[in-house]
Design an enzyme around this catalytic site. Structure first.
Site, short mmCIF file in Angstrom:
data_model
loop_
_atom_site.label_atom_id
_atom_site.label_comp_id
_atom_site.label_asym_id
_atom_site.label_seq_id
_atom_site.Cartn_x
_atom_site.Cartn_y
_atom_site.Cartn_z
N LYS A 282 0.85 -1.19 0.00
CA LYS A 282 0.00 0.00 0.00
C LYS A 282 0.88 1.24 0.00
O LYS A 282 1.94 1.24 0.63
CB LYS A 282 -0.85 0.03 1.28
CG LYS A 282 -2.02 -0.92 1.29
CD LYS A 282 -2.83 -0.73 2.57
CE LYS A 282 -3.92 -1.78 2.72
NZ LYS A 282 -4.99 -1.67 1.71
N ARG A 356 -9.86 -11.70 2.37
CA ARG A 356 -10.71 -12.77 1.84
C ARG A 356 -10.01 -14.12 1.89
O ARG A 356 -10.66 -15.16 2.00
CB ARG A 356 -11.17 -12.40 0.42
CG ARG A 356 -10.03 -12.26 -0.54
CD ARG A 356 -10.45 -11.56 -1.82
NE ARG A 356 -10.58 -10.11 -1.65
CZ ARG A 356 -10.91 -9.28 -2.63
NH1 ARG A 356 -11.17 -9.74 -3.83
NH2 ARG A 356 -11.00 -7.99 -2.40
#
Ligand code: BES
Ligand code: MN
Ligand code: ZN
Length: 531
Positions: A282, A356
């Site tokens: 990020k 996920r």
């Protein structure tokens, strides 16, 4: 904080602060308490309120010094808006604002006059929650300042309206509010704590300690147990971190043996204690707040503490896989193919879609316990924030029934949930050339494709996924919400449990024993039965 329920005339109570929640019509036409206060303080009081623009609106407040004209040192009016548009959440917010004002004026005690014309148990619950949530602050890392000493709001009494006396219903409402607020503030603490402190082990320790005190049973496994569970996706995400991943199972079991036999409600929470993005790193700005990426598990743990007190007539299980998503020489790589606990293979197309992966393995484990309903909470996608903003939780479910249960729980909790699509066409975006699927879809509908990925691991279990990325943390103060973690989801989960408690799930039929137990050792299970 000590919260008590009293009867009598609020204007005569001694405290640092007298809080008067009032409807807009009352400004011109004061009821008993406001009338008494206005008479004692003289005409300047309501004149000053009007000059300051106070009209009793649902987001307004007005503070006035009493200069000895009343036993309280200050009076604060907090608006409730129009009486016919009233809902509990409006009083919760007004009480939260009052608690924040109390802290600003350094009040150590407050008296809250509950509004007349509102059902008393509901008023007690909303006002108590608002005060307890509004008084929350996370300041343990701030050195105490000499010039600006913080004062604790130590005592608050809620005065029942219309001379009503304390009853079983209002006392129960206060107990419930205290459990709800304690659970929410517990979740806020876990989330606000920096990631350097709140690592996977610290998270497991925190729920172990608080959970045992509350009477919950807790099992914590480490990397070895995660390997034994064949959670290949979870292990891949956790691999580059020097912090050991933790597999956490929290169980509330009813005391009544018949109730304990009912199928459980299962809760799953995302617990990435820090999300650097992994090799799909990020940018710094996006990484800054990534200590909040365990807010889903924080909410689940906070709710479990309250559930232990509420004691619903069915079991509730929480399943959490905690780890960090880091970079390093052994980090999982783009293009890697992972083998999930369910056996499905997954191509990694973005290491920042880590939530996920962990949740897929944990949901599969949770589903094996055959819950009557499975709900997961996760700060899963920035796309959900883009779609719904900072206030709404995205709700995904293939089942209208489960979605309605969850949306109903949001409404009664005063939290915001909004259903988003989970259509099979989204599966196309998760197609992989070399594995059964890939972990990241394309740019559009990111919150839905993430939910679609999770769906692959829950089988036929009645399930809902709640994407809390937007409201997990606030960047400004509002009503009972301060800057930082909100504890979103705790109240909704509690309302869901309370609703199921009214209509508990039917006991399991013997032909449908939990798969988990069967899988262990059918022979030993049979031997135990005959023994
Ligand atoms: N934890 C983030 C999502 C998030 C973003 C939560 C902002 C709270 C605030 C999640 O792991 C993530 O990085 N998601 C990616 C998914 C993408 C790579 C498919 C995202 O949303 O950008
Ligand atoms: Mn991520
Ligand atoms: Zn994440």
């Amino acid at each position: 904080m000590q919260l008590t329920l009293v009867s009598g005339e609020a204007s005569r109570a001694a405290a640092s602060l007298l809080v008067l929640p009032i409807f807009d019509a009352e400004v011109k036409n004061p009821g008993a308490t406001l009338g008494a206060v206005a008479e004692a303080l003289g005409p300047t009081f309501l004149e000053a309120a009007a000059e300051e623009g106070f009209k009793g609106g649902a987001d307004q407040s007005f503070v006035f010094h009493t200069h000895g004209a009343l036993p309280a040192s200050r009076v604060v009016l907090v608006g409730l808006g129009k009486q016919d548009a009233f809902e509990d959440e409006i009083l919760r917010r007004a009480a939260g604002r009052a608690a924040k004002i109390a802290q600003r004026v350094k009040a150590s005690s407050a008296v809250v006059a509950l509004p007349s014309g509102v059902e008393s148990a509901a008023a007690v619950r909303a006002a108590a929650e608002g005060v307890l949530l509004g008084a929350y602050r996370f300041d343990r890392y701030k050195s105490p300042s000499k010039n600006d000493k913080k004062v604790e709001l130590a005592k608050v009494s809620l005065v029942l309206a219309d001379d009503e006396k304390k009853s079983a219903a209002t006392t129960a409402a206060l107990d419930l509010a205290e459990a709800v607020a304690a659970g929410t503030n517990f979740a806020r603490d876990l989330v606000n704590e920096p990631a350097g402190v709140m690592n996977p082990k610290a998270l497991a320790d925190a729920i172990s300690k608080a959970g045992k005190k509350a009477g919950l049973s807790i099992t914590v496994g480490n990397r070895r147990q995660i390997e034994a569970q064949k959670m290949g996706m979870f292990l891949a995400v956790a691999r580059a971190s020097t912090e050991e991943p933790q597999l956490i199972h929290v169980v509330y079991k009813p005391k009544n043996a018949e109730h304990a036999k009912r199928p459980p409600l299962a809760l799953v929470g995302k617990a990435i204690t820090f999300d650097s993005g992994g090799l799909s790193l990020k940018p710094s700005d996006a990484m800054l707040d990534m200590k909040i990426d365990m807010a889903g598990s924080g909410a689940v743990f906070g709710a479990m503490l309250a559930i232990a007190k509420i004691a619903p007539p069915f079991p509730v299980h929480a399943f959490v896989g905690a780890c960090e998503n880091m970079i390093g020489g052994n980090a999982y790589k783009l293009g890697d193919v992972l083998v999930s606990r369910a056996g499905k293979t997954v191509e990694v197309t973005n290491t920042d879609a880590e939530g996920r992966l962990v949740l897929g393995d944990i949901l599969h484990w949770a589903a094996e316990h055959e819950p009557f309903q499975l709900v997961d909470l996760a700060t899963l996608t920035g796309a959900c924030m883009v779609a719904l903003g900072r206030d709404h939780v995205g709700v995904f479910s293939p089942s209208d029934e489960v979605a309605d249960d969850v949306l109903g729980a949001f409404r009664s909790a005063g939290e915001f949930g909004w259903r988003l699509p989970l259509h099979p066409y989204l599966k196309e975006t998760l197609k992989s050339d070399i594995a059964d699927m890939r972990n990241a879809g394309d740019r559009y509908g990111g919150a839905s494709s993430a939910a679609m990925f999770l769906k692959e691991f829950v089988g036929e279990t009645p399930w809902a996924h709640l994407d809390i990325a937007g409201p997990a943390s606030y960047n400004r103060e509002r009503n009972y919400q301060g800057k930082g973690a909100t504890g979103v989801g705790v109240r909704t989960l509690i309302e869901l449990v309370r609703k199921h408690a009214e209509n508990p799930p039917a006991p399991r039929t013997s032909s449908k024993a939990p798969r988990a137990a069967k899988a262990r050792s059918p022979r030993r299970a049979a031997a135990k039965k005959s023994a």
